[in-house]
Design a protein around this motif. Structure first.
Motif, PDB file in Angstrom:
ATOM      1  N   GLU A  37      -3.200   0.664   6.194  1.00 33.96           N
ATOM      2  CA  GLU A  37      -3.168  -0.657   5.819  1.00 33.96           C
ATOM      3  C   GLU A  37      -4.823  -1.110   5.658  1.00 33.96           C
ATOM      4  O   GLU A  37      -5.707  -0.342   6.060  1.00 33.96           O
ATOM      5  CB  GLU A  37      -2.890  -1.282   7.414  1.00 33.96           C
ATOM      6  CG  GLU A  37      -2.870  -2.844   7.259  1.00 33.96           C
ATOM      7  CD  GLU A  37      -2.520  -3.331   8.607  1.00 33.96           C
ATOM      8  OE1 GLU A  37      -2.764  -4.621   8.686  1.00 33.96           O
ATOM      9  OE2 GLU A  37      -1.948  -2.630   9.454  1.00 33.96           O
ATOM     10  N   ASP A  75       2.034   1.813  -4.005  1.00 33.95           N
ATOM     11  CA  ASP A  75       2.732   0.870  -2.936  1.00 33.95           C
ATOM     12  C   ASP A  75       2.874   1.791  -1.730  1.00 33.95           C
ATOM     13  O   ASP A  75       2.771   1.659  -0.640  1.00 33.95           O
ATOM     14  CB  ASP A  75       4.128   0.376  -3.413  1.00 33.95           C
ATOM     15  CG  ASP A  75       3.920  -0.614  -4.316  1.00 33.95           C
ATOM     16  OD1 ASP A  75       2.687  -1.133  -4.585  1.00 33.95           O
ATOM     17  OD2 ASP A  75       4.670  -0.855  -5.025  1.00 33.95           O
ATOM     18  N   ARG A  76       3.390   3.089  -1.930  1.00 34.60           N
ATOM     19  CA  ARG A  76       3.548   4.040  -0.800  1.00 34.60           C
ATOM     20  C   ARG A  76       2.292   4.272  -0.052  1.00 34.60           C
ATOM     21  O   ARG A  76       2.503   4.182   1.499  1.00 34.60           O
ATOM     22  CB  ARG A  76       4.457   5.326  -1.364  1.00 34.60           C
ATOM     23  CG  ARG A  76       4.833   6.423  -0.151  1.00 34.60           C
ATOM     24  CD  ARG A  76       5.251   7.683  -0.742  1.00 34.60           C
ATOM     25  NE  ARG A  76       4.367   8.314  -1.135  1.00 34.60           N
ATOM     26  CZ  ARG A  76       4.120   8.806  -2.370  1.00 34.60           C
ATOM     27  NH1 ARG A  76       4.715   8.587  -3.338  1.00 34.60           N
ATOM     28  NH2 ARG A  76       2.854   9.655  -2.559  1.00 34.60           N
ATOM     29  N   LYS A  87       1.372   1.268   1.988  1.00 34.17           N
ATOM     30  CA  LYS A  87       2.165   1.143   3.412  1.00 34.17           C
ATOM     31  C   LYS A  87       1.499   2.176   4.354  1.00 34.17           C
ATOM     32  O   LYS A  87       1.568   1.627   5.526  1.00 34.17           O
ATOM     33  CB  LYS A  87       3.469   1.421   2.847  1.00 34.17           C
ATOM     34  CG  LYS A  87       4.233   0.346   2.310  1.00 34.17           C
ATOM     35  CD  LYS A  87       5.545   0.549   2.009  1.00 34.17           C
ATOM     36  CE  LYS A  87       6.341  -0.630   1.054  1.00 34.17           C
ATOM     37  NZ  LYS A  87       7.327   0.002   0.378  1.00 34.17           N
ATOM     38  N   GLN A  88       1.175   3.171   4.171  1.00 35.77           N
ATOM     39  CA  GLN A  88       0.839   4.184   4.901  1.00 35.77           C
ATOM     40  C   GLN A  88      -0.663   3.834   5.578  1.00 35.77           C
ATOM     41  O   GLN A  88      -1.080   4.103   6.517  1.00 35.77           O
ATOM     42  CB  GLN A  88       0.454   5.752   4.475  1.00 35.77           C
ATOM     43  CG  GLN A  88       1.876   6.182   3.974  1.00 35.77           C
ATOM     44  CD  GLN A  88       1.647   7.565   3.410  1.00 35.77           C
ATOM     45  OE1 GLN A  88       0.884   7.845   2.680  1.00 35.77           O
ATOM     46  NE2 GLN A  88       2.916   8.444   3.128  1.00 35.77           N
TER      47      GLN A  88
END
Length: 344
Positions: A58, A51-52, A55-56
């Motif tokens: 796209e 998930d991290r 987010k960084q």
């Protein structure tokens, strides 16, 4: 083909394991435009980690399983802990079986290149474990996380010249890379560039602590040490001089540096560093299932166990035939009074 339509990039890169080392590769690969985010897939046991990263970056593909992640990838990067490799191998074989079933939606590219960034494991382990022919093994280090890594790598003969160029591009996106024909140099490099940052951090820590002990604030001591190490390294690289020449140029006769160097030499500083590097190399060999009986003070490979047994036998013989030490005679035991009385 393992190349894109223009022959100048991989079609899809998959990362199995998305920890710090994988992340240090993913960011520059996407930022420098080697590969767009939507052609990079990741799989990690931790959803939080995926998930991290999503987010960084796209558009990056996250997967729920290894077969799903490696489907259609022509570069598979292994960045898991060595102990997790058997499970990864099982999943790659599962992907192979799923490929035979058109309804599975999984397609393992048998022509894919597998790139490992795992310490200690030899190329043969990946060939036997995955059944893939194109294997590259590399040893990066932690400064790769800021694009200042030092990576040593090697590959099987099945990896062609064009693919080597692409691998070189991927590995140089997060620092300096050096290709070696002989895989044994990777175990050697583990002890210098792979684990080397830890030795530097230990030296750094000791120098900062000494500064604090003297009275500097930790911030000031840290700045002094960081820039001294950085400046000295850049100076050595730029001048190309032998380190002994550079050290000598700082050391005035009977000066402060000479006093410090005396203590370092007296404390066997060089020997401790060299022994640490040899110990690291031996551990790397052990982790790869190789003979680690190498280096100073070890019997040579030719002499092998025989030499070790001979030396142990000699030691036993010496003990057997040695004369037991006589207890001290009464006359030799002096009490304090006699000692002080006989002092000249």
């Amino acid at each position: 083909s393992a190349k894109g339509s223009g022959g100048d990039s991989f079609e899809k890169i998959c990362f199995i394991g998305a920890g710090k080392m994988a992340e240090s590769m993913i960011t520059p690969i996407i930022k420098t435009g080697i590969m767009p985010a939507d052609r990079v897939s990741i799989y990690d046991v931790s959803n939080k980690t995926m998930d991290r990263i999503r987010k960084q970056h796209e558009g990056i593909q996250t997967s729920t399983s290894i077969p799903d992640a490696i489907s259609d990838a022509d570069l598979i990067v292994l960045a898991v802990k060595p102990q997790n490799l058997p499970a990864v191998y099982d999943d790659i074989h599962r992907a192979r079986k799923m490929t035979a079933d058109a309804s599975s939606g999984v397609h393992l590219n048998e022509d894919a290149t597998l790139l490992s960034v795992i310490a200690g494991k030899p190329i043969s382990s990946y060939v036997n474990g995955t059944g893939l022919k194109k294997i590259a093994r590399s040893m990066p280090n932690t400064p790769a996380q800021i694009g200042r890594g030092m990576t040593v790598w090697s590959c099987t003969g099945a990896v062609d010249t064009d693919e080597k160029v692409l691998l070189k591009e991927v590995l140089s996106s997060f620092g300096k890379e050096i290709f070696v024909e002989d895989e044994s140099f990777i175990d050697m490099s583990t002890s210098i560039s792979g684990s080397g940052p830890a030795y530097i951090f230990l030296l750094m820590e000791a120098m900062i602590d000494a500064g604090v002990h003297m009275g500097f604030s930790r911030d000031t001591a840290s700045t002094l040490v960081h820039h001294t190490l950085l400046g000295s390294t850049l100076y050595a690289m730029e001048t190309g001089e032998h380190p002994a020449v550079l050290r000598n140029s700082v050391t005035s006769p009977a000066g402060t540096t000479a006093s410090a160097i005396y203590e370092l030499e007296n404390g066997k500083f060089r020997t401790v560093i060299k022994d640490a590097i040899w110990a690291c190399y031996r551990r790397s060999l052990e982790m790869g299932g190789h003979n680690s009986n190498v280096g100073p003070g070890r019997p040579t490979a030719e002499a092998g166990v025989g030499a070790l047994q001979d030396s142990m036998q000699e030691a036993l013989e010496m003990v057997k035939h040695s004369v037991p030490a006589e207890p001290p005679s009464q006359e030799m035991v002096l009490d304090n009074d006699k000692e002080s009385g006989s002092a000249k």
